[in-house]
Design a protein around this motif. Structure first.
Motif, PDB file in Angstrom:
ATOM      1  N   GLY A  53       0.811  -1.224   0.000  1.00 43.08           N
ATOM      2  CA  GLY A  53       0.000   0.000   0.000  1.00 43.08           C
ATOM      3  C   GLY A  53       0.840   1.268   0.000  1.00 43.08           C
ATOM      4  O   GLY A  53       0.320   2.354   0.250  1.00 43.08           O
ATOM      5  N   TYR A 123     -11.648   2.046  11.299  1.00 39.29           N
ATOM      6  CA  TYR A 123     -10.279   1.751  10.858  1.00 39.29           C
ATOM      7  C   TYR A 123      -9.349   2.102  12.020  1.00 39.29           C
ATOM      8  O   TYR A 123      -9.617   3.079  12.728  1.00 39.29           O
ATOM      9  CB  TYR A 123      -9.851   2.633   9.685  1.00 39.29           C
ATOM     10  CG  TYR A 123     -10.544   2.420   8.378  1.00 39.29           C
ATOM     11  CD1 TYR A 123     -11.325   1.305   8.112  1.00 39.29           C
ATOM     12  CD2 TYR A 123     -10.400   3.374   7.369  1.00 39.29           C
ATOM     13  CE1 TYR A 123     -11.946   1.149   6.880  1.00 39.29           C
ATOM     14  CE2 TYR A 123     -11.021   3.223   6.139  1.00 39.29           C
ATOM     15  CZ  TYR A 123     -11.793   2.105   5.907  1.00 39.29           C
ATOM     16  OH  TYR A 123     -12.405   1.961   4.685  1.00 39.29           O
ATOM     17  N   ALA A 210      -8.531   5.854   5.978  1.00 40.65           N
ATOM     18  CA  ALA A 210      -7.167   5.657   6.457  1.00 40.65           C
ATOM     19  C   ALA A 210      -6.423   6.960   6.220  1.00 40.65           C
ATOM     20  O   ALA A 210      -6.575   7.580   5.170  1.00 40.65           O
ATOM     21  CB  ALA A 210      -6.510   4.528   5.688  1.00 40.65           C
ATOM     22  N   SER A 307      -1.089  -0.209   4.855  1.00 39.43           N
ATOM     23  CA  SER A 307      -1.906  -1.378   5.207  1.00 39.43           C
ATOM     24  C   SER A 307      -2.404  -1.280   6.647  1.00 39.43           C
ATOM     25  O   SER A 307      -2.028  -2.099   7.487  1.00 39.43           O
ATOM     26  CB  SER A 307      -1.088  -2.667   5.030  1.00 39.43           C
ATOM     27  OG  SER A 307      -0.686  -2.818   3.691  1.00 39.43           O
ATOM     28  N   PHE A 312      -4.526  -1.360   1.637  1.00 37.00           N
ATOM     29  CA  PHE A 312      -5.260  -0.277   0.986  1.00 37.00           C
ATOM     30  C   PHE A 312      -4.468   0.022  -0.290  1.00 37.00           C
ATOM     31  O   PHE A 312      -3.438   0.697  -0.235  1.00 37.00           O
ATOM     32  CB  PHE A 312      -5.313   0.966   1.880  1.00 37.00           C
ATOM     33  CG  PHE A 312      -6.279   0.884   3.036  1.00 37.00           C
ATOM     34  CD1 PHE A 312      -6.204  -0.142   3.965  1.00 37.00           C
ATOM     35  CD2 PHE A 312      -7.263   1.848   3.211  1.00 37.00           C
ATOM     36  CE1 PHE A 312      -7.085  -0.221   5.040  1.00 37.00           C
ATOM     37  CE2 PHE A 312      -8.156   1.793   4.274  1.00 37.00           C
ATOM     38  CZ  PHE A 312      -8.071   0.753   5.189  1.00 37.00           C
ATOM     39  N   TYR A 453     -13.624   4.777  -4.030  1.00 34.23           N
ATOM     40  CA  TYR A 453     -13.300   4.292  -2.682  1.00 34.23           C
ATOM     41  C   TYR A 453     -12.068   5.046  -2.197  1.00 34.23           C
ATOM     42  O   TYR A 453     -10.948   4.655  -2.491  1.00 34.23           O
ATOM     43  CB  TYR A 453     -13.052   2.786  -2.701  1.00 34.23           C
ATOM     44  CG  TYR A 453     -14.296   1.983  -2.998  1.00 34.23           C
ATOM     45  CD1 TYR A 453     -15.271   1.814  -2.017  1.00 34.23           C
ATOM     46  CD2 TYR A 453     -14.507   1.408  -4.242  1.00 34.23           C
ATOM     47  CE1 TYR A 453     -16.423   1.078  -2.272  1.00 34.23           C
ATOM     48  CE2 TYR A 453     -15.655   0.669  -4.512  1.00 34.23           C
ATOM     49  CZ  TYR A 453     -16.597   0.516  -3.520  1.00 34.23           C
ATOM     50  OH  TYR A 453     -17.733  -0.218  -3.788  1.00 34.23           O
ATOM     51  N   HIS A 455      -9.254   6.315   0.123  1.00 32.80           N
ATOM     52  CA  HIS A 455      -8.483   5.815   1.282  1.00 32.80           C
ATOM     53  C   HIS A 455      -9.182   4.595   1.890  1.00 32.80           C
ATOM     54  O   HIS A 455      -9.441   4.535   3.082  1.00 32.80           O
ATOM     55  CB  HIS A 455      -8.302   6.919   2.336  1.00 32.80           C
ATOM     56  CG  HIS A 455      -7.382   8.007   1.869  1.00 32.80           C
ATOM     57  ND1 HIS A 455      -6.710   8.835   2.742  1.00 32.80           N
ATOM     58  CD2 HIS A 455      -6.983   8.383   0.637  1.00 32.80           C
ATOM     59  CE1 HIS A 455      -5.966   9.691   2.048  1.00 32.80           C
ATOM     60  NE2 HIS A 455      -6.119   9.427   0.778  1.00 32.80           N
ATOM     61  N   HIS A 456      -9.440   3.647   1.034  1.00 33.87           N
ATOM     62  CA  HIS A 456     -10.348   2.537   1.343  1.00 33.87           C
ATOM     63  C   HIS A 456      -9.726   1.244   0.807  1.00 33.87           C
ATOM     64  O   HIS A 456      -9.036   1.267  -0.224  1.00 33.87           O
ATOM     65  CB  HIS A 456     -11.679   2.843   0.632  1.00 33.87           C
ATOM     66  CG  HIS A 456     -12.821   1.966   1.000  1.00 33.87           C
ATOM     67  ND1 HIS A 456     -12.935   0.684   0.545  1.00 33.87           N
ATOM     68  CD2 HIS A 456     -13.919   2.204   1.773  1.00 33.87           C
ATOM     69  CE1 HIS A 456     -14.052   0.149   1.026  1.00 33.87           C
ATOM     70  NE2 HIS A 456     -14.660   1.058   1.778  1.00 33.87           N
ATOM     71  N   PRO A 457      -9.988   0.092   1.464  1.00 36.99           N
ATOM     72  CA  PRO A 457      -9.409  -1.169   0.969  1.00 36.99           C
ATOM     73  C   PRO A 457      -9.851  -1.515  -0.458  1.00 36.99           C
ATOM     74  O   PRO A 457      -9.191  -2.306  -1.129  1.00 36.99           O
ATOM     75  CB  PRO A 457      -9.938  -2.223   1.952  1.00 36.99           C
ATOM     76  CG  PRO A 457     -10.379  -1.479   3.161  1.00 36.99           C
ATOM     77  CD  PRO A 457     -10.726  -0.081   2.733  1.00 36.99           C
ATOM     78  N   ASP A 459      -9.975   0.568  -2.949  1.00 36.53           N
ATOM     79  CA  ASP A 459      -9.366   1.423  -3.985  1.00 36.53           C
ATOM     80  C   ASP A 459      -8.353   0.577  -4.758  1.00 36.53           C
ATOM     81  O   ASP A 459      -7.142   0.735  -4.650  1.00 36.53           O
ATOM     82  CB  ASP A 459      -8.708   2.666  -3.375  1.00 36.53           C
ATOM     83  CG  ASP A 459      -8.080   3.564  -4.449  1.00 36.53           C
ATOM     84  OD1 ASP A 459      -8.319   3.306  -5.648  1.00 36.53           O
ATOM     85  OD2 ASP A 459      -7.348   4.508  -4.089  1.00 36.53           O
ATOM     86  N   ASN A 460      -8.901  -0.355  -5.552  1.00 32.53           N
ATOM     87  CA  ASN A 460      -8.049  -1.256  -6.328  1.00 32.53           C
ATOM     88  C   ASN A 460      -8.291  -1.023  -7.828  1.00 32.53           C
ATOM     89  O   ASN A 460      -9.108  -0.175  -8.202  1.00 32.53           O
ATOM     90  CB  ASN A 460      -8.313  -2.723  -5.942  1.00 32.53           C
ATOM     91  CG  ASN A 460      -9.777  -3.096  -6.102  1.00 32.53           C
ATOM     92  OD1 ASN A 460     -10.418  -2.676  -7.067  1.00 32.53           O
ATOM     93  ND2 ASN A 460     -10.322  -3.867  -5.173  1.00 32.53           N
TER      94      ASN A 460
END
Ligand SMILES: [Zn+2]
Length: 492
Positions: A53, A123, A210, A307, A312, A453, A455-457, A459-460
């Motif tokens: 991340g 978080y 995050a 992470s 993230f 998304y 600052h979010h898990p 955001d891929n």
């Protein structure tokens, strides 16, 4: 005589036309080499688990920086730092979050015990201390004591040994000179330190993102919670959370009070006070003996939020901008038409920690500021159908190259805005350049088509529209090359 003159003129025009067509062919060859597939692959690389991340200062970030430097080297860019290195280092303390930790509402007179869940409800704090704290919860509004503004969220409040429930930002929402007075109180670091100085042992921050833009404070354990959790903590107080917050911002009057609730927060982290991070800087030297002394700067932050509890990935924020300028660097370096002016690419570190990398650069620039034509920053440019050049309307000669390139070759919705002063806390690397006196523009995507998304898990790379990334890189290639080779226009 006249007819001979006309036929010579005609011949000249034909030659010029053939030359222009050849030039366009050369231009379009490189233009078409920029592909959404490459861009998606680059972002997939940067968001892979091995880089953790890309938290600035962490080994994962430094390895991502190495990967970028390798790509620049391969493309033929020169290292931007005088010791023949691509890396411009600066101090960057950081924390590694080892587990998501816990946030628990302890059983009370009117409520049963309730465990909250990561990542749906909370978080962990990105710079939380390790340990366990439990105590009564006190709502402290924005957590600000501002004597110069006659405002104190802590007035007649005792937070010693307690956990504060706090808002981010400041109650004042205007963008004018009054906001300037609020700005020092808008920093997370100020708020956390102030709470600890008043005796608070922990904090629940109502902002479920995050965010490493905070500091580690010994013994101070904190977590980010969503509004539903805040609303539950208000239950039985006779007040509603959302209404209370709205009252404060509307009336500009504090409204703090103890909630009849006890909470426990646990966290597991490791703090690295001597962390070091870097910007990655590469240069394409101008081909013209005179114009090469002037430079155009392209910037994007490479770091993300790490992470905290899980990975993230930071695909949109800001794998997208990084990949866009990387693709533009490759195109400009391999272009059959060489840029006459110099072009500099900066992949910033430490943006998420408080714009450390851009601050480092403007303090120690590698190019004389007065010889920089303009700086363009890219942040979150990979989700949408259109392109937007912020500040463009304040720099019409620069804007022309972008809008003409789009009109002629790219055909996206394209718009621009006037520069306006922001009186609040600077939020992007571009803002740091602007404050330092560089002509600065920001390129964004518009017409968002996928869920953002932030600052979010999640955001891929699934949240990206790679085609717009391709077009952003193409727009940069054409416009930057056009401006770099225009020796007559004054770019103000
Ligand atoms: Zn960003």
């Amino acid at each position: 005589m006249a007819s001979r003159f006309l036929s010579v003129l005609f011949l000249c025009l034909v030659v010029a036309n053939v030359y222009a067509q050849d030039q366009e062919k050369v231009l379009l060859k490189t233009f078409h080499s920029i592909s959404s597939n490459d861009l998606l692959n680059y972002d997939t690389e940067l968001t892979s688990a091995k880089y953790g991340g890309r938290l600035s200062g962490s080994p994962g970030y430094l390895n991502a920086a190495k990967w970028v430097a390798e790509k620049l080297k391969l493309a033929g860019l020169k290292p931007g730092i005088s010791d023949s290195s691509f890396f411009q280092y600066f101090p960057n303390a950081y924390s590694q979050i080892l587990t998501p930790g816990t946030v628990t509402l302890l059983a009370g007179k009117s409520n049963p015990r309730k465990e909250y869940h990561f990542p749906d409800d909370f978080y962990p704090g990105s710079n939380t201390a390790s340990g366990k704290v439990s105590g009564e919860v006190v709502y402290v509004g924005f957590g600000i004591t501002a004597p110069n503004l006659g405002y104190d969220d802590y007035k007649n409040l005792d937070v010693k040994g307690k956990i504060v429930l706090m808002e981010t930002g400041v109650p004042y929402g205007g963008n004018d000179s009054l906001q300037l007075k609020w700005e020092p109180y808008s920093y997370h670091r100020y708020k956390f330190q102030h709470a600890q100085e008043l005796g608070a042992i922990g904090l629940l921050y109502v902002s479920k993102i995050a965010n490493p833009n905070t500091s580690f404070l010994k013994g101070f354990v904190y977590a980010h919670i969503g509004e539903p959790v805040a609303e539950e903590l208000f239950a039985g107080s006779g007040k509603k959370y959302a209404e209370t917050r709205a009252f404060i911002t509307k009336s500009m009057k504090p409204n703090s009070f103890a909630l009849d609730k006890k909470v426990q927060i646990t966290a597991s982290s490791k703090y690295f006070p001597d962390g070091k991070s870097c910007n990655v800087i590469g240069i394409i030297e101008g081909s013209d003996p005179v114009l090469k002394n002037e430079a155009i700067v392209l910037g994007a932050h490479l770091d993300a939020v790490g992470s905290p509890g899980c990975l993230f990935p930071g695909a949109l924020d800001n794998g997208s901008g990084s990949c866009d300028i990387l693709a533009a660097a490759e195109a400009l370096a391999s272009s059959g038409i060489k840029p006459a002016r110099t072009v500099i690419f900066i992949f910033f570190g430490g943006e998420e920690c408080g714009l450390f990398g851009s601050k480092k650069y403007v303090e120690s620039p590698i190019w004389p500021k007065e010889k920089v034509v303009f700086m363009i920053n890219l942040d979150m440019i990979g989700n949408g159908t259109g392109l937007f050049l912020a500040n463009g309307k304040s720099h019409p000669a620069i804007l022309n190259y972008f809008s003409d390139s789009n009109k002629k070759y790219i055909h996206r919705d394209f718009d621009a805005s006037e520069a306006r002063i922001s009186y609040g806390r600077p939020r992007t690397d571009g803002a740091i350049f602007e404050k330092a006196g560089y002509q600065t523009l920001h390129l964004y995507t518009s017409g968002t088509v996928k869920t953002v998304y932030y600052h979010h898990p999640l955001d891929n790379v699934d949240g990206l529209t790679p085609e717009i990334m391709e077009d952003a890189a193409k727009l940069l290639y054409l416009s930057v090359l056009g401006i770099a080779n225009d020796g007559t226009t004054v770019f103000k």
